[in-house]
Scaffold this motif. Sequence first.
Motif, PDB file in Angstrom:
ATOM      1  N   GLY A 163      -8.849   7.239 -30.092  1.00 36.09           N
ATOM      2  CA  GLY A 163      -8.389   7.504 -29.136  1.00 36.09           C
ATOM      3  C   GLY A 163      -7.177   8.172 -28.898  1.00 36.09           C
ATOM      4  N   ASN A 164      -6.669   8.527 -27.897  1.00 36.84           N
ATOM      5  CA  ASN A 164      -5.596   9.485 -27.799  1.00 36.84           C
ATOM      6  C   ASN A 164      -4.087   8.811 -27.367  1.00 36.84           C
ATOM      7  N   ILE A 165      -4.037   7.708 -27.310  1.00 38.43           N
ATOM      8  CA  ILE A 165      -2.841   6.859 -26.969  1.00 38.43           C
ATOM      9  C   ILE A 165      -2.110   6.585 -28.249  1.00 38.43           C
ATOM     10  N   GLY A 166      -0.805   6.943 -28.094  1.00 40.93           N
ATOM     11  CA  GLY A 166       0.262   6.976 -29.227  1.00 40.93           C
ATOM     12  C   GLY A 166       1.413   6.025 -28.851  1.00 40.93           C
ATOM     13  N   TYR A 167       2.076   5.353 -29.718  1.00 40.10           N
ATOM     14  CA  TYR A 167       3.291   4.278 -29.318  1.00 40.10           C
ATOM     15  C   TYR A 167       4.223   4.962 -30.368  1.00 40.10           C
ATOM     16  N   PHE A 168       5.606   5.207 -29.746  1.00 47.54           N
ATOM     17  CA  PHE A 168       6.606   5.694 -30.585  1.00 47.54           C
ATOM     18  C   PHE A 168       7.698   4.980 -30.241  1.00 47.54           C
ATOM     19  N   ARG A 169       8.106   4.419 -31.422  1.00 49.20           N
ATOM     20  CA  ARG A 169       9.527   3.722 -31.257  1.00 49.20           C
ATOM     21  C   ARG A 169      10.753   4.589 -31.354  1.00 49.20           C
ATOM     22  N   SER A 184       2.246  18.555 -31.840  1.00 45.56           N
ATOM     23  CA  SER A 184       2.046  17.230 -31.348  1.00 45.56           C
ATOM     24  C   SER A 184       1.518  16.628 -32.211  1.00 45.56           C
ATOM     25  N   ALA A 185       0.395  17.291 -32.610  1.00 41.68           N
ATOM     26  CA  ALA A 185      -0.496  16.192 -33.678  1.00 41.68           C
ATOM     27  C   ALA A 185      -0.004  15.911 -34.774  1.00 41.68           C
ATOM     28  N   GLY A 186       1.009  16.826 -35.345  1.00 44.88           N
ATOM     29  CA  GLY A 186       1.898  16.196 -36.520  1.00 44.88           C
ATOM     30  C   GLY A 186       2.831  15.117 -36.034  1.00 44.88           C
ATOM     31  N   ALA A 187       3.061  15.054 -34.714  1.00 45.80           N
ATOM     32  CA  ALA A 187       4.356  14.117 -34.520  1.00 45.80           C
ATOM     33  C   ALA A 187       3.488  12.768 -34.251  1.00 45.80           C
ATOM     34  N   PHE A 188       2.239  13.000 -33.683  1.00 48.68           N
ATOM     35  CA  PHE A 188       1.432  11.561 -33.442  1.00 48.68           C
ATOM     36  C   PHE A 188       1.092  10.878 -34.738  1.00 48.68           C
ATOM     37  N   GLU A 189       0.940  11.808 -35.801  1.00 44.46           N
ATOM     38  CA  GLU A 189       0.484  11.400 -37.123  1.00 44.46           C
ATOM     39  C   GLU A 189       1.738  10.665 -37.746  1.00 44.46           C
ATOM     40  N   LYS A 190       2.915  11.450 -37.754  1.00 49.22           N
ATOM     41  CA  LYS A 190       3.992  10.969 -38.401  1.00 49.22           C
ATOM     42  C   LYS A 190       5.151   9.921 -37.739  1.00 49.22           C
ATOM     43  N   TYR A 191       4.800  10.183 -36.479  1.00 48.05           N
ATOM     44  CA  TYR A 191       5.879   9.072 -35.576  1.00 48.05           C
ATOM     45  C   TYR A 191       5.071   7.770 -34.783  1.00 48.05           C
ATOM     46  N   GLY A 192       3.908   8.276 -34.493  1.00 44.10           N
ATOM     47  CA  GLY A 192       3.225   7.367 -33.565  1.00 44.10           C
ATOM     48  C   GLY A 192       2.449   6.159 -34.254  1.00 44.10           C
ATOM     49  N   SER A 193       2.068   5.311 -33.515  1.00 44.05           N
ATOM     50  CA  SER A 193       1.236   4.205 -34.014  1.00 44.05           C
ATOM     51  C   SER A 193       0.149   3.960 -32.822  1.00 44.05           C
ATOM     52  N   SER A 194      -1.059   3.719 -33.205  1.00 39.64           N
ATOM     53  CA  SER A 194      -2.088   3.266 -32.299  1.00 39.64           C
ATOM     54  C   SER A 194      -2.716   2.365 -32.749  1.00 39.64           C
ATOM     55  N   LEU A 195      -3.624   1.894 -32.086  1.00 45.31           N
ATOM     56  CA  LEU A 195      -4.625   0.795 -32.346  1.00 45.31           C
ATOM     57  C   LEU A 195      -5.823   1.171 -33.010  1.00 45.31           C
ATOM     58  N   ALA A 253      10.429   1.877 -26.525  1.00 43.59           N
ATOM     59  CA  ALA A 253       9.144   2.652 -27.078  1.00 43.59           C
ATOM     60  C   ALA A 253       8.386   3.477 -25.814  1.00 43.59           C
ATOM     61  N   ILE A 254       7.848   4.410 -26.353  1.00 44.08           N
ATOM     62  CA  ILE A 254       7.119   5.211 -25.228  1.00 44.08           C
ATOM     63  C   ILE A 254       5.656   5.182 -25.586  1.00 44.08           C
ATOM     64  N   GLU A 255       4.802   5.362 -24.573  1.00 42.67           N
ATOM     65  CA  GLU A 255       3.332   5.645 -24.635  1.00 42.67           C
ATOM     66  C   GLU A 255       3.172   6.703 -24.244  1.00 42.67           C
ATOM     67  N   LEU A 256       2.211   7.655 -25.216  1.00 43.65           N
ATOM     68  CA  LEU A 256       1.922   8.957 -24.710  1.00 43.65           C
ATOM     69  C   LEU A 256       0.306   9.126 -25.086  1.00 43.65           C
ATOM     70  N   ASN A 257      -0.253  10.086 -24.318  1.00 48.04           N
ATOM     71  CA  ASN A 257      -1.527  10.458 -24.585  1.00 48.04           C
ATOM     72  C   ASN A 257      -1.615  11.740 -25.057  1.00 48.04           C
TER      73      ASN A 257
END
Length: 181
Positions: A63-69, A49-60, A157-161
């Motif tokens: 914090g723990n919220i990530g946005y994914f196309r 999950s950490a790698g996926a958040f880093e590779k695919y997620g965008s965040s402002l 888009a999906i928003e995940l914590n």
Amino acid sequence: ALDERVAADTEIEFDAKAYVEGIWSNELMKVYNDAPDISLIIESLKSDSAGAFEKYGSSLGIGNIGYFRVKGQGTVASINENNVLVKVGRTIIEIETEFVYGNAIRDASGLVKVNDYDNTSDFNSISEFINEKIREEVIPVFRPGVKTGDKLRFQGAIELNQAHLDLEQIEVIPLTLQIIP
């Protein structure tokens, strides 16, 4: 010198609606056309999950919220009052068709940065108009014709914590919805 004083006092009003209309067909669709398949995102989140958040997620920011196309296709499993459930592989995902709010589409796109805006209301109004366009133009065309068993292609888009990762029923805010004949 009156002209100079008037010019100095005149702020240019940000027109978020015009901005969204301007990026909708080209920039916004392009970044979502290039979105990774939702199955790839889900598998990546399950395995690292950490790698996926880093590779695919965008965040402002922090914090723990990530946005994914995401994009994908599947079979409509059920049609509910506020959403359509779609079976993608072995996973059921939820396409939101009623409560299209929040910043997921804007923030996952990576096109709009908070630092580009002097005030947050301009920045937030971009999301408001993106969501309004989805609610007024995308969903009303899709919703009346969709039936259980239809093949569906979507982008969104999906928003995940990251701290409370729940992959049981991922909710997609749709940008495009297409029933495949």
